[in-house]
Design a protein around this motif. Structure first.
Motif, PDB file in Angstrom:
ATOM      1  N   ILE A   1      68.614  70.092  46.577  1.00 30.52           N
ATOM      2  CA  ILE A   1      69.000  69.797  47.960  1.00 30.52           C
ATOM      3  C   ILE A   1      68.991  68.295  48.207  1.00 30.52           C
ATOM      4  N   VAL A   2      67.911  67.633  47.786  1.00 30.73           N
ATOM      5  CA  VAL A   2      67.772  66.194  48.010  1.00 30.73           C
ATOM      6  C   VAL A   2      68.840  65.421  47.232  1.00 30.73           C
ATOM      7  N   SER A   3      69.009  65.743  45.955  1.00 34.31           N
ATOM      8  CA  SER A   3      69.990  65.019  45.133  1.00 34.31           C
ATOM      9  C   SER A   3      71.419  65.233  45.632  1.00 34.31           C
ATOM     10  N   TYR A   4      71.757  66.479  45.946  1.00 39.28           N
ATOM     11  CA  TYR A   4      73.113  66.769  46.418  1.00 39.28           C
ATOM     12  C   TYR A   4      73.393  66.070  47.748  1.00 39.28           C
ATOM     13  N   SER A   5      72.425  66.089  48.656  1.00 38.51           N
ATOM     14  CA  SER A   5      72.637  65.458  49.964  1.00 38.51           C
ATOM     15  C   SER A   5      72.821  63.955  49.814  1.00 38.51           C
ATOM     16  N   ASP A   6      72.015  63.327  48.939  1.00 34.81           N
ATOM     17  CA  ASP A   6      72.167  61.890  48.703  1.00 34.81           C
ATOM     18  C   ASP A   6      73.538  61.580  48.113  1.00 34.81           C
ATOM     19  N   ALA A   7      73.957  62.391  47.141  1.00 42.97           N
ATOM     20  CA  ALA A   7      75.242  62.144  46.493  1.00 42.97           C
ATOM     21  C   ALA A   7      76.403  62.307  47.473  1.00 42.97           C
TER      22      ALA A   7
ATOM     23  N   GLN B   1      69.211  83.664  33.798  1.00 41.68           N
ATOM     24  CA  GLN B   1      68.144  83.971  34.760  1.00 41.68           C
ATOM     25  C   GLN B   1      67.678  82.708  35.489  1.00 41.68           C
ATOM     26  N   PHE B   2      67.548  81.612  34.734  1.00 41.42           N
ATOM     27  CA  PHE B   2      67.116  80.350  35.353  1.00 41.42           C
ATOM     28  C   PHE B   2      68.144  79.883  36.386  1.00 41.42           C
ATOM     29  N   LYS B   3      69.412  79.992  36.031  1.00 41.23           N
ATOM     30  CA  LYS B   3      70.455  79.607  36.981  1.00 41.23           C
ATOM     31  C   LYS B   3      70.385  80.434  38.254  1.00 41.23           C
ATOM     32  N   GLU B   4      70.139  81.735  38.094  1.00 40.17           N
ATOM     33  CA  GLU B   4      70.059  82.610  39.261  1.00 40.17           C
ATOM     34  C   GLU B   4      68.854  82.256  40.131  1.00 40.17           C
ATOM     35  N   LYS B   5      67.731  81.963  39.484  1.00 33.21           N
ATOM     36  CA  LYS B   5      66.512  81.664  40.232  1.00 33.21           C
ATOM     37  C   LYS B   5      66.579  80.308  40.941  1.00 33.21           C
ATOM     38  N   THR B   6      67.369  79.375  40.423  1.00 32.47           N
ATOM     39  CA  THR B   6      67.425  78.031  41.004  1.00 32.47           C
ATOM     40  C   THR B   6      68.725  77.770  41.759  1.00 32.47           C
ATOM     41  N   ARG B   7      69.561  78.800  41.902  1.00 30.65           N
ATOM     42  CA  ARG B   7      70.790  78.647  42.685  1.00 30.65           C
ATOM     43  C   ARG B   7      70.447  78.498  44.166  1.00 30.65           C
ATOM     44  N   LEU B   8      71.152  77.602  44.854  1.00 30.64           N
ATOM     45  CA  LEU B   8      70.869  77.387  46.272  1.00 30.64           C
ATOM     46  C   LEU B   8      71.248  78.616  47.089  1.00 30.64           C
TER      47      LEU B   8
ATOM     48  N   TYR C   1      68.609  56.738  41.686  1.00 28.71           N
ATOM     49  CA  TYR C   1      67.241  57.026  41.235  1.00 28.71           C
ATOM     50  C   TYR C   1      66.952  58.520  41.286  1.00 28.71           C
ATOM     51  N   ARG C   2      67.361  59.158  42.377  1.00 24.46           N
ATOM     52  CA  ARG C   2      67.102  60.596  42.524  1.00 24.46           C
ATOM     53  C   ARG C   2      67.879  61.403  41.478  1.00 24.46           C
ATOM     54  N   LEU C   3      69.119  61.048  41.250  1.00 25.07           N
ATOM     55  CA  LEU C   3      69.915  61.779  40.274  1.00 25.07           C
ATOM     56  C   LEU C   3      69.291  61.702  38.878  1.00 25.07           C
ATOM     57  N   ILE C   4      68.769  60.544  38.531  1.00 22.98           N
ATOM     58  CA  ILE C   4      68.159  60.377  37.206  1.00 22.98           C
ATOM     59  C   ILE C   4      66.848  61.149  37.111  1.00 22.98           C
ATOM     60  N   THR C   5      65.946  60.936  38.081  1.00 23.91           N
ATOM     61  CA  THR C   5      64.619  61.552  38.008  1.00 23.91           C
ATOM     62  C   THR C   5      64.678  63.060  38.243  1.00 23.91           C
ATOM     63  N   ASP C   6      65.512  63.509  39.176  1.00 22.34           N
ATOM     64  CA  ASP C   6      65.595  64.950  39.446  1.00 22.34           C
ATOM     65  C   ASP C   6      66.241  65.694  38.282  1.00 22.34           C
ATOM     66  N   ARG C   7      67.230  65.063  37.648  1.00 17.74           N
ATOM     67  CA  ARG C   7      67.856  65.701  36.486  1.00 17.74           C
ATOM     68  C   ARG C   7      66.832  65.863  35.363  1.00 17.74           C
TER      69      ARG C   7
ATOM     70  N   LYS D   1      57.805  76.414  40.387  1.00 14.06           N
ATOM     71  CA  LYS D   1      58.592  75.369  39.751  1.00 14.06           C
ATOM     72  C   LYS D   1      60.087  75.599  39.946  1.00 14.06           C
ATOM     73  N   CYS D   2      60.511  76.842  39.911  1.00 17.23           N
ATOM     74  CA  CYS D   2      61.920  77.135  40.168  1.00 17.23           C
ATOM     75  C   CYS D   2      62.300  76.777  41.608  1.00 17.23           C
ATOM     76  N   TYR D   3      61.374  77.021  42.520  1.00 17.75           N
ATOM     77  CA  TYR D   3      61.638  76.655  43.923  1.00 17.75           C
ATOM     78  C   TYR D   3      61.700  75.138  44.075  1.00 17.75           C
ATOM     79  N   GLU D   4      60.838  74.423  43.330  1.00 20.08           N
ATOM     80  CA  GLU D   4      60.866  72.965  43.363  1.00 20.08           C
ATOM     81  C   GLU D   4      62.207  72.440  42.848  1.00 20.08           C
ATOM     82  N   VAL D   5      62.795  73.141  41.871  1.00 26.11           N
ATOM     83  CA  VAL D   5      64.116  72.759  41.389  1.00 26.11           C
ATOM     84  C   VAL D   5      65.134  72.855  42.520  1.00 26.11           C
ATOM     85  N   ARG D   6      65.075  73.918  43.293  1.00 26.57           N
ATOM     86  CA  ARG D   6      65.991  74.058  44.430  1.00 26.57           C
ATOM     87  C   ARG D   6      65.775  72.943  45.446  1.00 26.57           C
ATOM     88  N   THR D   7      64.514  72.585  45.687  1.00 29.25           N
ATOM     89  CA  THR D   7      64.215  71.497  46.621  1.00 29.25           C
ATOM     90  C   THR D   7      64.861  70.202  46.149  1.00 29.25           C
TER      91      THR D   7
END
Length: 372
Positions: free
Chosen positions: A306-312, A51-58, A341-347, A297-303
Motif C-alpha cells: 500500500i505504502v509503496s504503490y501510493s508513493d509511486a 498461495q503467497f500471492k493470494e495471501k498478499t494480494r490487496l 527508498y521505499r521501493l528498494i527497502t519494501d521490495r 508477515k503476509c499482512y505486513e507485506v500488504r501494508t
C-alpha cells in the motif's frame, strides 16, 4: 532351559520383530513421502508461490487505504510542500515577521553599539562599500557566502556577535569595523580582531548587567529575523559551514540550486511524505488486528505494498503535472527520494518474507509437519 523360558523368549523375539517391522514400515512411508516431495518439488514450490500471492494480494479494504494514501500525498505535494516563491530582498524583508524599517546611522563605539543602534540599524554584515576584496570568492551568491553572518548555522554565533559589536566577519574569519558614511551607507572602516568580536559578545551576555544581556538577546533575534528574510530571496543562503571550508564551492553549489531554500523545501517534502507513509502504515496494521507468525508477515507485506504503490502513483502524477505545467515549483523531489527508498527497502522485505513463506512450508513438508 525349561519350556516356560522358551515361550517367554519367543514372545520377546516376536515383539522385537513386530517393533522392527513397524519401524521399517514407518521408515518406508517417510521415504515414500520424501520421494514424492522430491519428484514434485517444482509443482509444490509453484503452488506455495501462488498461495503467497493470494495471501498478499490487496483486498478491497487495502485498496481503500491505498486511495487515501495517494490522496494525502497529492494534497501534500500541491498544498503544503511545493517549492516557495522567490522574492526580491526588499519584498522578503517586509514579509518577514518582526522586520522593522531600518536606516544606517551608527554612532560608533568600538565593539559596543547601543541597544537602540542595534535595533534601528541594518545588520552590519550586509555592508559592501569599501570591502576592497574582503568579500570576494562568493560567486553569484556574493556576500551571502563570504560574510559569515549569513551562514544558517555559524551565523547564529558570528552574525549575532557582529550585530552586537557593529562588525563584519568574513568566511576566512577576518573581521572589520562597520561605520556609516555621510550618505547613510554602511562601509568598511578598519580591521577588527575576531577574538574580540566573540569575546566582547560573551562578556555582554555573561558579565554585564541588563543592557549587555539585552544587546545580545536583541542581536540574536535580529540575526534570526535577517536569516529568515534572506532565505527565500534570489540568492537565498548558503549551505551551513561550507563557506568557511571553501567559499568558492559554497558559491558554486548555490548557483546549482543547492542552497538553504531548496534544501529546506526538499526536506519538508521528504518529511511530509514519510509522515503520511507512517500514518497509513500504522492505521493499516491496527486495522489488521493481532495476527501472529506467517499471517502477520503476509499482512505486513500488504501494508508495505500500500505504502509503496501510493508513493509511486503520487510521484508519477507529480512528474506528469510538472512536465505539463512546466512549473518547476511543483516538483516533489523529497517525495521522489522517499518513493525510491521505499521501493528498494519494501521490495527487499517482500522478497525476504516470500522466501521464508515458501521454503518454510516446503521444509515443513519434508519434515512431515502440517503446512501452516
Amino acid at each position: 532351559m525349561g519350556y516356560e523360558e522358551l515361550v517367554e523368549k519367543r514372545k520377546v523375539l516376536l515383539a522385537d520383530m513386530d517393533q522392527d517391522a513397524a519401524e521399517a514400515k514407518c521408515g518406508l512411508e517417510e521415504t515414500r513421502k520424501l520421494y514424492h516431495v522430491a519428484i514434485h518439488t517444482r509443482e509444490i514450490l509453484d503452488d506455495l508461490d501462488q498461495q503467497f500471492k493470494e495471501k498478499t494480494r490487496l483486498t478491497d479494504e487495502d485498496i481503500a487505504f491505498l486511495f487515501i494514501a495517494v490522496g494525502l500525498q497529492v494534497m501534500r505535494q500541491y498544498l503544503l510542500t511545493r517549492f516557495p516563491k522567490i522574492m526580491d530582498d526588499k519584498t522578503a524583508a517586509k514579509r518577514t515577521p518582526g522586520h522593522l524599517e531600518e536606516h544606517s546611522d551608527r554612532h560608533h563605539r568600538l565593539y559596543n553599539p547601543s541597544l537602540a543602534e542595534i535595533i534601528t540599524n541594518p545588520v552590519p554584515f550586509d555592508a559592501m562599500v569599501g570591502a576592497d576584496g574582503a568579500l570576494k570568492g562568493g560567486g553569484k551568491m556574493g556576500h551571502r557566502v563570504t560574510a559569515i553572518g549569513h551562514d544558517p548555522l555559524l551565523g547564529l554565533i558570528f552574525g549575532t556577535a557582529n550585530i552586537a559589536t557593529s562588525t563584519l566577519t568574513t568566511s576566512s574569519l577576518a573581521s572589520y569595523h562597520i561605520y556609516t558614511n555621510a550618505q547613510n551607507v554602511d562601509y568598511f572602516r578598519s580591521k577588527a580582531r575576531t577574538e574580540l568580536v566573540i569575546g566582547k559578545t560573551i562578556n555582554k551576555a555573561l558579565y554585564e548587567r541588563y543592557e549587555g544581556k539585552a544587546i545580545v538577546a536583541a542581536s540574536l533575534a535580529k540575526e534570526i529575523i535577517h536569516l529568515h528574510s534572506d532565505l527565500y530571496t534570489k540568492n537565498s543562503l548558503p549551505l551551513p559551514v561550507i563557506p568557511v571550508l571553501n567559499s568558492e564551492l559554497a558559491g558554486r553549489l548555490g548557483s546549482y540550486g543547492l542552497h538553504m531554500a531548496n534544501v529546506l523545501a526538499v526536506g519538508k517534502q521528504a518529511a511530509g511524505a514519510a509522515l503520511i507513509n507512517f500514518l497509513i502504515a500504522t492505521a493499516h496494521r491496527l486495522y489488521g488486528g493481532n495476527l501472529q507468525g506467517r499471517e502477520a508477515k503476509c499482512y505486513e507485506v500488504r501494508t508495505r505494498k500500500i505504502v509503496s504503490y501510493s508513493d509511486a502513483i503520487a510521484t508519477g502524477s507529480n512528474l506528469v503535472a510538472t512536465a505539463v505545467t512546466r512549473d518547476i515549483r511543483l516538483l516533489d523531489i523529497g517525495g521522489f527520494a522517499v518513493t525510491v527508498y521505499r521501493l528498494i527497502t519494501d521490495r527487499k522485505f517482500i522478497r525476504s518474507v516470500k522466501e521464508e513463506f515458501i521454503f518454510g512450508q516446503y521444509f515443513d513438508m519434508v519434515r512431515g509437519e502440517e503446512r501452516r
